[in-house]
Design a protein around this motif. Structure first.
Motif, PDB file in Angstrom:
ATOM      1  N   ARG A   1       0.691  -1.356  -0.404  1.00 37.12           N
ATOM      2  CA  ARG A   1       0.317   0.175   0.389  1.00 37.12           C
ATOM      3  C   ARG A   1       1.036   1.359   0.251  1.00 37.12           C
ATOM      4  NH1 ARG A   1      -4.976  -0.148   4.621  1.00 37.12           N
ATOM      5  NH2 ARG A   1      -5.200   1.584   3.302  1.00 37.12           N
ATOM      6  N   SER A   2       0.554   2.329  -0.358  1.00 32.39           N
ATOM      7  CA  SER A   2       1.234   3.518  -0.823  1.00 32.39           C
ATOM      8  C   SER A   2       0.860   4.168   0.440  1.00 32.39           C
ATOM      9  CB  SER A   2       0.708   4.040  -1.920  1.00 32.39           C
ATOM     10  OG  SER A   2       1.232   5.216  -2.169  1.00 32.39           O
ATOM     11  N   THR A   3       2.251   4.447   0.781  1.00 32.91           N
ATOM     12  CA  THR A   3       2.478   5.393   1.640  1.00 32.91           C
ATOM     13  C   THR A   3       2.278   6.499   1.558  1.00 32.91           C
ATOM     14  OG1 THR A   3       5.262   5.956   1.070  1.00 32.91           O
ATOM     15  CG2 THR A   3       4.630   4.509   3.070  1.00 32.91           C
ATOM     16  N   ARG A   4       1.725   7.637   0.274  1.00 28.86           N
ATOM     17  CA  ARG A   4       1.404   8.470  -0.049  1.00 28.86           C
ATOM     18  C   ARG A   4      -0.481   8.653   0.242  1.00 28.86           C
ATOM     19  NH1 ARG A   4       4.761  12.207   0.207  1.00 28.86           N
ATOM     20  NH2 ARG A   4       6.745  12.116  -1.033  1.00 28.86           N
ATOM     21  N   GLU A   5      -1.517   7.362   0.546  1.00 23.31           N
ATOM     22  CA  GLU A   5      -2.641   7.145   0.935  1.00 23.31           C
ATOM     23  C   GLU A   5      -3.164   8.602   2.049  1.00 23.31           C
ATOM     24  OE1 GLU A   5      -4.437   3.228   1.246  1.00 23.31           O
ATOM     25  OE2 GLU A   5      -3.428   2.838  -0.762  1.00 23.31           O
ATOM     26  N   PRO A   6      -3.994   9.443   2.141  1.00 21.35           N
ATOM     27  CA  PRO A   6      -3.902   9.903   3.672  1.00 21.35           C
ATOM     28  C   PRO A   6      -4.328   9.583   4.235  1.00 21.35           C
ATOM     29  CG  PRO A   6      -5.624   9.862   0.876  1.00 21.35           C
ATOM     30  CD  PRO A   6      -4.974   8.641   0.527  1.00 21.35           C
TER      31      PRO A   6
ATOM     32  N   MET B   1      -0.529   9.766   9.686  1.00 22.12           N
ATOM     33  CA  MET B   1      -0.145   9.065  10.559  1.00 22.12           C
ATOM     34  C   MET B   1       1.783   9.355  10.143  1.00 22.12           C
ATOM     35  SD  MET B   1      -0.964   5.128  10.985  1.00 22.12           S
ATOM     36  CE  MET B   1      -0.124   4.736   9.228  1.00 22.12           C
ATOM     37  N   ASN B   2       2.154  10.185   9.171  1.00 24.47           N
ATOM     38  CA  ASN B   2       3.519  10.107   8.630  1.00 24.47           C
ATOM     39  C   ASN B   2       3.320  11.702   8.173  1.00 24.47           C
ATOM     40  OD1 ASN B   2       6.044  11.571   8.762  1.00 24.47           O
ATOM     41  ND2 ASN B   2       6.281   8.853   8.774  1.00 24.47           N
ATOM     42  N   PRO B   3       3.151  13.402   7.605  1.00 23.34           N
ATOM     43  CA  PRO B   3       2.753  13.440   6.437  1.00 23.34           C
ATOM     44  C   PRO B   3       4.262  12.990   5.592  1.00 23.34           C
ATOM     45  CG  PRO B   3       3.804  14.701   8.743  1.00 23.34           C
ATOM     46  CD  PRO B   3       3.764  13.423   8.974  1.00 23.34           C
ATOM     47  N   ASN B   4       5.634  12.871   6.149  1.00 22.43           N
ATOM     48  CA  ASN B   4       6.574  12.280   5.054  1.00 22.43           C
ATOM     49  C   ASN B   4       6.740  11.380   4.333  1.00 22.43           C
ATOM     50  OD1 ASN B   4       8.819  14.166   7.211  1.00 22.43           O
ATOM     51  ND2 ASN B   4       7.801  13.051   8.799  1.00 22.43           N
ATOM     52  N   ALA B   5       5.272  10.188   4.622  1.00 22.70           N
ATOM     53  CA  ALA B   5       4.894   9.571   4.017  1.00 22.70           C
ATOM     54  C   ALA B   5       6.124   8.458   3.493  1.00 22.70           C
ATOM     55  CB  ALA B   5       4.978   9.800   2.273  1.00 22.70           C
ATOM     56  N   MET B   6       6.690   8.143   4.834  1.00 14.68           N
ATOM     57  CA  MET B   6       7.580   7.217   5.135  1.00 14.68           C
ATOM     58  C   MET B   6       7.735   5.798   6.237  1.00 14.68           C
ATOM     59  SD  MET B   6      10.849   9.528   4.633  1.00 14.68           S
ATOM     60  CE  MET B   6      12.350   7.950   4.784  1.00 14.68           C
ATOM     61  N   VAL B   7       8.017   4.846   6.317  1.00 13.03           N
ATOM     62  CA  VAL B   7       7.679   3.986   7.044  1.00 13.03           C
ATOM     63  C   VAL B   7       8.925   3.919   7.654  1.00 13.03           C
ATOM     64  CG1 VAL B   7       6.201   2.562   5.627  1.00 13.03           C
ATOM     65  CG2 VAL B   7       8.799   1.535   5.666  1.00 13.03           C
TER      66      VAL B   7
ATOM     67  N   PHE C   1      -1.571   6.102  20.661  1.00 12.72           N
ATOM     68  CA  PHE C   1      -0.168   7.266  20.533  1.00 12.72           C
ATOM     69  C   PHE C   1       0.782   6.514  19.475  1.00 12.72           C
ATOM     70  CE2 PHE C   1       4.850   7.791  21.953  1.00 12.72           C
ATOM     71  CZ  PHE C   1       4.492   9.028  21.797  1.00 12.72           C
ATOM     72  N   VAL C   2       0.976   7.519  18.401  1.00  9.02           N
ATOM     73  CA  VAL C   2       1.331   7.255  17.383  1.00  9.02           C
ATOM     74  C   VAL C   2       2.763   8.040  17.158  1.00  9.02           C
ATOM     75  CG1 VAL C   2       1.530   8.021  14.709  1.00  9.02           C
ATOM     76  CG2 VAL C   2      -0.938   7.226  15.842  1.00  9.02           C
ATOM     77  N   LEU C   3       3.394   7.686  16.345  1.00  8.37           N
ATOM     78  CA  LEU C   3       4.956   7.590  16.109  1.00  8.37           C
ATOM     79  C   LEU C   3       5.869   7.882  15.100  1.00  8.37           C
ATOM     80  CD1 LEU C   3       7.078   9.469  18.164  1.00  8.37           C
ATOM     81  CD2 LEU C   3       7.896   7.036  19.102  1.00  8.37           C
ATOM     82  N   TRP C   4       6.803   7.735  14.507  1.00  8.01           N
ATOM     83  CA  TRP C   4       7.366   7.807  13.023  1.00  8.01           C
ATOM     84  C   TRP C   4       8.896   8.324  14.007  1.00  8.01           C
ATOM     85  CZ3 TRP C   4       9.260  12.981  11.763  1.00  8.01           C
ATOM     86  CH2 TRP C   4       8.216  13.483  11.795  1.00  8.01           C
ATOM     87  N   GLU C   5      10.532   8.025  12.587  1.00 12.98           N
ATOM     88  CA  GLU C   5      11.046   7.936  12.736  1.00 12.98           C
ATOM     89  C   GLU C   5      11.970   6.442  13.582  1.00 12.98           C
ATOM     90  OE1 GLU C   5      13.359   9.867  11.981  1.00 12.98           O
ATOM     91  OE2 GLU C   5      11.824  11.318  10.671  1.00 12.98           O
ATOM     92  N   SER C   6      12.369   5.985  13.017  1.00 13.86           N
ATOM     93  CA  SER C   6      13.039   4.300  13.417  1.00 13.86           C
ATOM     94  C   SER C   6      13.952   4.583  14.299  1.00 13.86           C
ATOM     95  CB  SER C   6      13.870   3.867  12.659  1.00 13.86           C
ATOM     96  OG  SER C   6      14.800   4.350  12.017  1.00 13.86           O
ATOM     97  N   ASN C   7      14.820   5.460  14.864  1.00 14.31           N
ATOM     98  CA  ASN C   7      15.859   5.279  16.289  1.00 14.31           C
ATOM     99  C   ASN C   7      15.335   6.425  17.340  1.00 14.31           C
ATOM    100  OD1 ASN C   7      17.468   3.930  14.711  1.00 14.31           O
ATOM    101  ND2 ASN C   7      18.364   6.265  14.033  1.00 14.31           N
ATOM    102  N   THR C   8      13.558   7.104  17.582  1.00 17.71           N
ATOM    103  CA  THR C   8      12.984   7.247  18.173  1.00 17.71           C
ATOM    104  C   THR C   8      12.002   6.663  19.113  1.00 17.71           C
ATOM    105  OG1 THR C   8      13.082   9.736  17.110  1.00 17.71           O
ATOM    106  CG2 THR C   8      11.200   9.062  18.486  1.00 17.71           C
ATOM    107  N   ILE C   9      11.558   5.890  17.084  1.00 22.35           N
ATOM    108  CA  ILE C   9      10.796   4.620  18.058  1.00 22.35           C
ATOM    109  C   ILE C   9      11.072   4.001  18.614  1.00 22.35           C
ATOM    110  CG2 ILE C   9       9.397   2.692  17.553  1.00 22.35           C
ATOM    111  CD1 ILE C   9       8.441   4.247  14.863  1.00 22.35           C
ATOM    112  N   LEU C  10      12.592   3.367  18.815  1.00 17.88           N
ATOM    113  CA  LEU C  10      13.582   2.538  19.842  1.00 17.88           C
ATOM    114  C   LEU C  10      13.415   2.919  21.197  1.00 17.88           C
ATOM    115  CD1 LEU C  10      17.103   1.383  17.071  1.00 17.88           C
ATOM    116  CD2 LEU C  10      14.907   0.084  17.860  1.00 17.88           C
TER     117      LEU C  10
END
Length: 207
Positions: free
Chosen positions: A37-42, A47-53, A61-70
């Protein structure tokens, strides 16, 4: 339950999966990103306006950036052994986490895209050679550190820093070119392979 959004062949998603294995965190995962599924989908951009996993949702609690998640997972799920509270010990772990993201990660980007992904946009021989040379320089920095510690990147115990650095080492060995002899890095690779999480999400046939 923790939900992880991202394809499991992404090195950054695999960081989170390995951390969950180390911390004993139960999760569900949804495939998003290249080939899925495309990360450009609304729904994803919400969840992440950067469209990155990856993205995680931990009970709302929604969080992005892999090292921050760690860091979040270690703090939320009893990972003091992986991410110590003492400021100097924690700073040493953070130093190597940030080094992986800001220096090592950038060094291997062109070579990986050219040699593993076979990207047509990465076919310049001079840029490829420069990337390999730069990558090797940073791996020699890691070699020196591992010679000093004799074990893991931040000291004699496995820490959160070994997850991003370890996956980068796996990528080093998984990218086809002539590698310089780095015996401490090679020993580190074998040491990490003793961990079930690394065997599942690192040294699993994916670079």
């Amino acid at each position: 339950m923790l939900t992880i959004y991202g394809r499991d062949n992404s090195i950054n998603v695999r960081k989170v999966l390995w951390a969950c294995a180390e911390l004993g965190i139960e999760y569900r995962r949804e495939d998003w990103g290249i080939g899925f599924r495309s990360t450009r989908e609304p729904a994803f951009l919400g969840m992440n306006p950067n469209a990155m996993v990856p993205v995680v949702d931990d009970d709302g609690f929604v969080l992005w950036e892999s090292n921050t998640i760690l860091r979040y997972l270690a703090g939320q799920y009893g990972g003091a052994a992986l991410y110590p509270a003492a400021p100097r010990e924690r700073a040493r772990v953070d130093q190597w986490i940030d080094w992986q993201a800001s220096d090592l990660n950038r060094a291997w980007s062109y070579a990986f895209m050219a040699l593993v992904r076979k990207s047509p946009a990465h076919g310049d021989a001079q840029q490829l050679a420069a990337s390999i040379d730069n990558w090797g320089g940073f791996m020699r920095v890691l070699e020196q550190q591992l010679q000093q510690t004799g074990a893991y990147v931040a000291g004699d115990a496995f820490t959160l820093a070994d997850i991003p650095v370890g996956l980068s080492v796996n990528r080093w060995f998984g990218t086809p070119f002539q590698h310089p002899e780095l015996p401490a890095v090679a020993a580190y690779y074998e040491l990490l392979t003793q961990r079930p999480g690394f065997r599942s999400f690192g040294r699993n046939g994916m670079a």
